[in-house]
Design a protein around this motif. Structure first.
Motif, PDB file in Angstrom:
ATOM      1  N   ASP A   1       0.849  -1.187   0.000  1.00 51.44           N
ATOM      2  CA  ASP A   1       0.000   0.000   0.000  1.00 51.44           C
ATOM      3  C   ASP A   1       0.884   1.236   0.000  1.00 51.44           C
ATOM      4  OD1 ASP A   1      -2.354  -1.456   0.051  1.00 51.44           O
ATOM      5  OD2 ASP A   1      -2.441  -1.482   2.232  1.00 51.44           O
ATOM      6  N   CYS A   2       0.544   2.201  -0.846  1.00 50.38           N
ATOM      7  CA  CYS A   2       1.278   3.463  -0.908  1.00 50.38           C
ATOM      8  C   CYS A   2       1.205   4.133   0.460  1.00 50.38           C
ATOM      9  CB  CYS A   2       0.660   4.361  -1.981  1.00 50.38           C
ATOM     10  SG  CYS A   2       1.339   6.028  -1.998  1.00 50.38           S
ATOM     11  N   ARG A   3       2.331   4.577   0.949  1.00 47.53           N
ATOM     12  CA  ARG A   3       2.392   5.230   2.261  1.00 47.53           C
ATOM     13  C   ARG A   3       1.826   6.651   2.230  1.00 47.53           C
ATOM     14  NH1 ARG A   3       8.544   3.478   3.479  1.00 47.53           N
ATOM     15  NH2 ARG A   3       8.200   1.234   3.289  1.00 47.53           N
ATOM     16  N   LYS A   4       1.626   7.193   1.038  1.00 47.40           N
ATOM     17  CA  LYS A   4       1.132   8.567   0.933  1.00 47.40           C
ATOM     18  C   LYS A   4      -0.382   8.608   0.695  1.00 47.40           C
ATOM     19  CE  LYS A   4       2.143  12.910  -1.419  1.00 47.40           C
ATOM     20  NZ  LYS A   4       2.977  13.550  -2.450  1.00 47.40           N
ATOM     21  N   CYS A   5      -0.890   7.782  -0.236  1.00 47.02           N
ATOM     22  CA  CYS A   5      -2.318   7.866  -0.582  1.00 47.02           C
ATOM     23  C   CYS A   5      -3.089   6.567  -0.353  1.00 47.02           C
ATOM     24  CB  CYS A   5      -2.489   8.335  -2.023  1.00 47.02           C
ATOM     25  SG  CYS A   5      -2.048   7.101  -3.269  1.00 47.02           S
TER      26      CYS A   5
ATOM     27  N   VAL B   1       9.281  -3.975  -8.086  1.00 46.13           N
ATOM     28  CA  VAL B   1      10.151  -5.127  -8.296  1.00 46.13           C
ATOM     29  C   VAL B   1      11.078  -5.242  -7.097  1.00 46.13           C
ATOM     30  CG1 VAL B   1      11.919  -6.148  -9.788  1.00 46.13           C
ATOM     31  CG2 VAL B   1      10.039  -4.857 -10.796  1.00 46.13           C
ATOM     32  N   ASN B   2      11.080  -6.424  -6.489  1.00 42.70           N
ATOM     33  CA  ASN B   2      11.960  -6.721  -5.350  1.00 42.70           C
ATOM     34  C   ASN B   2      11.828  -5.703  -4.221  1.00 42.70           C
ATOM     35  OD1 ASN B   2      12.895  -8.973  -6.701  1.00 42.70           O
ATOM     36  ND2 ASN B   2      14.720  -7.972  -7.457  1.00 42.70           N
ATOM     37  N   GLY B   3      10.590  -5.274  -3.934  1.00 49.68           N
ATOM     38  CA  GLY B   3      10.357  -4.396  -2.796  1.00 49.68           C
ATOM     39  C   GLY B   3      10.667  -2.938  -3.020  1.00 49.68           C
ATOM     40  N   ARG B   4      10.849  -2.543  -4.268  1.00 52.09           N
ATOM     41  CA  ARG B   4      11.079  -1.137  -4.592  1.00 52.09           C
ATOM     42  C   ARG B   4       9.849  -0.634  -5.337  1.00 52.09           C
ATOM     43  NH1 ARG B   4      16.078  -3.780  -4.933  1.00 52.09           N
ATOM     44  NH2 ARG B   4      17.518  -2.893  -3.409  1.00 52.09           N
ATOM     45  N   TYR B   5       9.217   0.389  -4.788  1.00 48.26           N
ATOM     46  CA  TYR B   5       7.902   0.801  -5.263  1.00 48.26           C
ATOM     47  C   TYR B   5       7.857   2.243  -5.729  1.00 48.26           C
ATOM     48  CZ  TYR B   5       6.764  -3.298  -2.527  1.00 48.26           C
ATOM     49  OH  TYR B   5       6.736  -4.565  -2.020  1.00 48.26           O
ATOM     50  N   ALA B   6       6.924   2.507  -6.646  1.00 48.92           N
ATOM     51  CA  ALA B   6       6.586   3.858  -7.069  1.00 48.92           C
ATOM     52  C   ALA B   6       5.084   3.873  -7.310  1.00 48.92           C
ATOM     53  CB  ALA B   6       7.329   4.245  -8.340  1.00 48.92           C
ATOM     54  N   CYS B   7       4.380   4.817  -6.700  1.00 51.88           N
ATOM     55  CA  CYS B   7       2.938   4.937  -6.862  1.00 51.88           C
ATOM     56  C   CYS B   7       2.645   5.764  -8.107  1.00 51.88           C
ATOM     57  CB  CYS B   7       2.307   5.588  -5.635  1.00 51.88           C
ATOM     58  SG  CYS B   7       0.519   5.810  -5.776  1.00 51.88           S
ATOM     59  N   GLY B   8       1.889   5.188  -9.014  1.00 48.17           N
ATOM     60  CA  GLY B   8       1.541   5.897 -10.238  1.00 48.17           C
ATOM     61  C   GLY B   8       0.488   6.968 -10.032  1.00 48.17           C
TER      62      GLY B   8
ATOM     63  N   CYS C   1       0.081   9.092  -6.966  1.00 45.80           N
ATOM     64  CA  CYS C   1       0.539  10.305  -6.273  1.00 45.80           C
ATOM     65  C   CYS C   1       2.039  10.579  -6.428  1.00 45.80           C
ATOM     66  CB  CYS C   1       0.175  10.229  -4.788  1.00 45.80           C
ATOM     67  SG  CYS C   1       1.174   9.053  -3.839  1.00 45.80           S
ATOM     68  N   GLY C   2       2.787   9.610  -6.971  1.00 45.31           N
ATOM     69  CA  GLY C   2       4.217   9.827  -7.192  1.00 45.31           C
ATOM     70  C   GLY C   2       5.123   9.389  -6.058  1.00 45.31           C
ATOM     71  N   TRP C   3       4.544   8.834  -4.961  1.00 44.34           N
ATOM     72  CA  TRP C   3       5.364   8.369  -3.845  1.00 44.34           C
ATOM     73  C   TRP C   3       6.304   7.254  -4.298  1.00 44.34           C
ATOM     74  CZ3 TRP C   3       5.235   3.305  -1.968  1.00 44.34           C
ATOM     75  CH2 TRP C   3       6.004   3.068  -0.842  1.00 44.34           C
ATOM     76  N   THR C   4       7.512   7.264  -3.797  1.00 38.83           N
ATOM     77  CA  THR C   4       8.450   6.160  -3.991  1.00 38.83           C
ATOM     78  C   THR C   4       9.068   5.831  -2.646  1.00 38.83           C
ATOM     79  OG1 THR C   4      10.303   7.631  -4.482  1.00 38.83           O
ATOM     80  CG2 THR C   4       9.046   6.820  -6.362  1.00 38.83           C
ATOM     81  N   ASN C   5       9.380   4.558  -2.439  1.00 40.45           N
ATOM     82  CA  ASN C   5      10.081   4.208  -1.214  1.00 40.45           C
ATOM     83  C   ASN C   5      11.587   4.270  -1.466  1.00 40.45           C
ATOM     84  OD1 ASN C   5      10.148   1.734  -2.760  1.00 40.45           O
ATOM     85  ND2 ASN C   5      10.499   0.585  -0.907  1.00 40.45           N
ATOM     86  N   PRO C   6      12.365   4.444  -0.408  1.00 38.99           N
ATOM     87  CA  PRO C   6      13.820   4.488  -0.577  1.00 38.99           C
ATOM     88  C   PRO C   6      14.349   3.164  -1.156  1.00 38.99           C
ATOM     89  CG  PRO C   6      13.197   5.291   1.589  1.00 38.99           C
ATOM     90  CD  PRO C   6      11.963   4.698   0.978  1.00 38.99           C
TER      91      PRO C   6
END
Length: 69
Positions: A27-31, A38-45, A47-52
């Motif tokens: 789940d996106c941490r922002k919205c 891929v492999n636990g690296r995310y980008a929300c299409g 709102c634009g949130w990405t995880n480190p």
């Protein structure tokens, strides 16, 4: 003949790389929208949130890895 052998080796390397990739979701941490990555690296299409990148499930390649390829 060398070109064919090089292409075969490149295809084998690509197949090995792709087999180590896993599509994951969270789940996106922002919205709150479900985000895939891929492999636990995310980008929300949405709102634009990405995880480190450091939060991923695998080690990232180094610059030396790029030069070795």
């Amino acid at each position: 003949m060398e070109s064919r052998e090089a292409a075969t080796l490149a295809a084998q390397a690509a197949a090995a790389f792709l087999s180590s990739q896993e599509v994951t979701t969270t789940d996106c941490r922002k919205c709150g929208t479900e985000a895939s990555g891929v492999n636990g690296r995310y980008a929300c299409g949405l709102c634009g949130w990405t995880n480190p990148w450091s939060e991923g499930h695998t080690e990232l390649p180094t610059a030396d890895d790029d030069h070795a390829a």
